[in-house]
Write a protein that holds these residues in place. Structure first.
Motif, PDB file in Angstrom:
ATOM      1  N   LYS A 193       0.825  -1.196   0.000  1.00 23.92           N
ATOM      2  CA  LYS A 193       0.000   0.000   0.000  1.00 23.92           C
ATOM      3  C   LYS A 193       0.860   1.246   0.000  1.00 23.92           C
ATOM      4  CE  LYS A 193      -3.776  -2.310   2.389  1.00 23.92           C
ATOM      5  NZ  LYS A 193      -4.497  -2.446   3.667  1.00 23.92           N
ATOM      6  N   ARG A 194       2.147   1.115   0.096  1.00 24.97           N
ATOM      7  CA  ARG A 194       2.982   2.291   0.161  1.00 24.97           C
ATOM      8  C   ARG A 194       3.101   2.931  -1.221  1.00 24.97           C
ATOM      9  NH1 ARG A 194       5.432   3.132   4.757  1.00 24.97           N
ATOM     10  NH2 ARG A 194       7.098   4.361   3.837  1.00 24.97           N
ATOM     11  N   PRO A 195       3.196   4.257  -1.231  1.00 21.60           N
ATOM     12  CA  PRO A 195       3.248   4.974  -2.512  1.00 21.60           C
ATOM     13  C   PRO A 195       4.356   4.482  -3.434  1.00 21.60           C
ATOM     14  CG  PRO A 195       2.995   6.521  -0.694  1.00 21.60           C
ATOM     15  CD  PRO A 195       3.217   5.183  -0.082  1.00 21.60           C
ATOM     16  N   ALA A 196       5.537   4.221  -2.867  1.00 18.39           N
ATOM     17  CA  ALA A 196       6.655   3.787  -3.707  1.00 18.39           C
ATOM     18  C   ALA A 196       6.350   2.441  -4.362  1.00 18.39           C
ATOM     19  CB  ALA A 196       7.933   3.689  -2.879  1.00 18.39           C
ATOM     20  N   MET A 197       5.710   1.555  -3.626  1.00 19.28           N
ATOM     21  CA  MET A 197       5.396   0.238  -4.188  1.00 19.28           C
ATOM     22  C   MET A 197       4.279   0.355  -5.215  1.00 19.28           C
ATOM     23  SD  MET A 197       5.736  -2.870  -4.725  1.00 19.28           S
ATOM     24  CE  MET A 197       7.106  -3.306  -3.675  1.00 19.28           C
ATOM     25  N   ARG A 198       3.320   1.238  -4.968  1.00 21.60           N
ATOM     26  CA  ARG A 198       2.241   1.438  -5.951  1.00 21.60           C
ATOM     27  C   ARG A 198       2.823   1.970  -7.253  1.00 21.60           C
ATOM     28  NH1 ARG A 198      -0.963   3.561  -1.761  1.00 21.60           N
ATOM     29  NH2 ARG A 198      -0.620   5.669  -2.532  1.00 21.60           N
ATOM     30  N   ALA A 199       3.744   2.921  -7.145  1.00 18.14           N
ATOM     31  CA  ALA A 199       4.378   3.483  -8.337  1.00 18.14           C
ATOM     32  C   ALA A 199       5.187   2.415  -9.058  1.00 18.14           C
ATOM     33  CB  ALA A 199       5.282   4.658  -7.957  1.00 18.14           C
ATOM     34  N   VAL A 218       5.944  -1.290 -13.611  1.00 15.67           N
ATOM     35  CA  VAL A 218       6.224  -2.648 -14.099  1.00 15.67           C
ATOM     36  C   VAL A 218       5.085  -3.139 -14.980  1.00 15.67           C
ATOM     37  CG1 VAL A 218       6.456  -5.057 -13.378  1.00 15.67           C
ATOM     38  CG2 VAL A 218       7.770  -3.276 -12.221  1.00 15.67           C
ATOM     39  N   LEU A 219       3.866  -2.821 -14.601  1.00 19.63           N
ATOM     40  CA  LEU A 219       2.717  -3.233 -15.422  1.00 19.63           C
ATOM     41  C   LEU A 219       2.796  -2.608 -16.809  1.00 19.63           C
ATOM     42  CD1 LEU A 219      -0.015  -4.686 -15.630  1.00 19.63           C
ATOM     43  CD2 LEU A 219      -1.093  -2.597 -14.769  1.00 19.63           C
ATOM     44  N   ILE A 220       3.084  -1.324 -16.855  1.00 18.09           N
ATOM     45  CA  ILE A 220       3.197  -0.625 -18.142  1.00 18.09           C
ATOM     46  C   ILE A 220       4.331  -1.220 -18.971  1.00 18.09           C
ATOM     47  CG2 ILE A 220       3.790   1.584 -19.236  1.00 18.09           C
ATOM     48  CD1 ILE A 220       2.352   2.943 -16.849  1.00 18.09           C
ATOM     49  N   ALA A 221       5.485  -1.454 -18.330  1.00 21.73           N
ATOM     50  CA  ALA A 221       6.634  -2.012 -19.056  1.00 21.73           C
ATOM     51  C   ALA A 221       6.328  -3.426 -19.540  1.00 21.73           C
ATOM     52  CB  ALA A 221       7.872  -2.012 -18.157  1.00 21.73           C
ATOM     53  N   ALA A 262      12.566   0.620 -13.137  1.00 22.71           N
ATOM     54  CA  ALA A 262      11.488   0.725 -12.139  1.00 22.71           C
ATOM     55  C   ALA A 262      11.949   0.218 -10.778  1.00 22.71           C
ATOM     56  CB  ALA A 262      10.261  -0.055 -12.612  1.00 22.71           C
ATOM     57  N   LEU A 263      12.730  -0.864 -10.789  1.00 23.00           N
ATOM     58  CA  LEU A 263      13.274  -1.405  -9.533  1.00 23.00           C
ATOM     59  C   LEU A 263      14.224  -0.395  -8.893  1.00 23.00           C
ATOM     60  CD1 LEU A 263      13.972  -5.147 -10.319  1.00 23.00           C
ATOM     61  CD2 LEU A 263      12.831  -4.282  -8.276  1.00 23.00           C
ATOM     62  N   GLY A 264      15.061   0.208  -9.708  1.00 18.97           N
ATOM     63  CA  GLY A 264      15.991   1.194  -9.186  1.00 18.97           C
ATOM     64  C   GLY A 264      15.259   2.399  -8.609  1.00 18.97           C
ATOM     65  N   ARG A 265      14.225   2.828  -9.287  1.00 22.32           N
ATOM     66  CA  ARG A 265      13.453   3.988  -8.806  1.00 22.32           C
ATOM     67  C   ARG A 265      12.736   3.638  -7.517  1.00 22.32           C
ATOM     68  NH1 ARG A 265      10.295   7.199 -13.459  1.00 22.32           N
ATOM     69  NH2 ARG A 265       9.941   8.548 -11.671  1.00 22.32           N
ATOM     70  N   LEU A 317      13.886   1.699  -5.185  1.00 21.48           N
ATOM     71  CA  LEU A 317      14.874   1.800  -4.108  1.00 21.48           C
ATOM     72  C   LEU A 317      15.122   3.257  -3.715  1.00 21.48           C
ATOM     73  CD1 LEU A 317      17.564  -0.862  -5.069  1.00 21.48           C
ATOM     74  CD2 LEU A 317      15.792  -1.011  -3.322  1.00 21.48           C
ATOM     75  N   VAL A 318      15.017   4.158  -4.678  1.00 21.56           N
ATOM     76  CA  VAL A 318      15.219   5.581  -4.390  1.00 21.56           C
ATOM     77  C   VAL A 318      13.996   6.169  -3.692  1.00 21.56           C
ATOM     78  CG1 VAL A 318      15.489   7.861  -5.465  1.00 21.56           C
ATOM     79  CG2 VAL A 318      16.868   5.928  -6.262  1.00 21.56           C
ATOM     80  N   GLU A 319      12.815   5.762  -4.139  1.00 13.70           N
ATOM     81  CA  GLU A 319      11.587   6.411  -3.675  1.00 13.70           C
ATOM     82  C   GLU A 319      11.043   5.827  -2.384  1.00 13.70           C
ATOM     83  OE1 GLU A 319       9.013   6.080  -7.032  1.00 13.70           O
ATOM     84  OE2 GLU A 319      10.154   7.506  -8.233  1.00 13.70           O
ATOM     85  N   GLU A 320      11.400   4.594  -2.068  1.00 18.83           N
ATOM     86  CA  GLU A 320      10.871   3.967  -0.852  1.00 18.83           C
ATOM     87  C   GLU A 320      11.497   4.636   0.371  1.00 18.83           C
ATOM     88  OE1 GLU A 320       8.877   2.703   1.582  1.00 18.83           O
ATOM     89  OE2 GLU A 320       8.425   1.225   0.003  1.00 18.83           O
ATOM     90  N   THR A 321      10.673   5.206   1.233  1.00 14.92           N
ATOM     91  CA  THR A 321      11.183   5.927   2.401  1.00 14.92           C
ATOM     92  C   THR A 321      11.361   4.999   3.603  1.00 14.92           C
ATOM     93  OG1 THR A 321       8.915   6.527   2.997  1.00 14.92           O
ATOM     94  CG2 THR A 321      10.165   8.112   1.682  1.00 14.92           C
TER      95      THR A 321
END
Lengths: 63, 134
Positions: free
Chosen positions: B6-12, B17-20, B62-65, B67-71
């Motif tokens: 439910k976290r924003p970073a995981m939703r993003a 990943v779905l789009i890719a 997306a995986l790299g992002r 790791l950056v965005e997850e707080t």
């Protein structure tokens, strides 16, 4: 490290989810810290101490 | 992956990943059809052939992002651990299989198999770490 997080949480009748929300972390993080599987970083430890209005040493102790 | 769904970073991350993944499926189908039915010059063939691979690269990005965005530092550390296991497993398997290939003891596999193996190892690592309570 050991910690008194579970005790402090229980004193306030907070669930893990409640504490997680107050700290802006996941419930999994709270669980991992309480069970000793993860030691928080210094900024997070300070946030926890500030939340409970206690010094860090009153919450976290070395083995 | 069940980490902080439910976290924003995981939703993003899930959205990217779905789009890719959809892009990969469409591009792979399109490239296969185009190169099978159309006679194209080599530069065009190369461009068309690149596209499905770039969609997979988008998943790595997306995986790299994430790791950056997850707080959440614990969730971030858990994902890093998962990725390390996946990388170690993939490198080991690819290295061993490479020697089998060189000595003609195993059939040659396309290079993109490495990416498939890495994603497989990522899933296995996630499951194992969850079982171990890590």
């Amino acid at each position: 490290m050991n910690n008194r997080l579970k005790v402090l949480r229980a004193e306030r009748d907070w669930s893990q989810a409640d504490l997680a929300e107050r700290l802006d972390v996941s419930r999994q993080s709270v669980n991992a810290i309480e069970t000793g599987r993860y030691d928080p970083s210094l900024p997070l430890a300070f946030r926890i101490a500030r939340l409970f209005d206690l010094p860090i040493e009153a919450i976290f102790t070395t083995d | 992956m069940e980490i902080g769904t439910k976290r924003p970073a995981m939703r993003a991350y899930s959205r990217r990943v779905l789009i890719a993944s959809i892009a990969y499926a469409l591009l792979l189908f399109g490239a296969t059809y185009a190169l099978k039915h159309w006679a194209v010059a080599l530069p065009v063939r190369i461009l068309i052939a690149l596209l499905p691979g770039l969609a997979i690269v988008a998943i790595f990005v997306a995986l790299g992002r994430y790791l950056v965005e997850e707080t959440d530092e614990y969730l971030r550390a858990r994902m890093v651990r998962q990725m390390l296991w996946a990388t170690g497993g993939t490198l080991s398997a690819a290295t061993v299989y490479g020697f089998l290939d060189v000595f003609e003891a195993a059939p040659r596999l396309p290079l993109y198999s490495v990416a498939i193996l890495w994603f497989f190892c990522l899933g296995v690592a996630g499951a194992v770490l969850r079982l171990r309570g890590a």
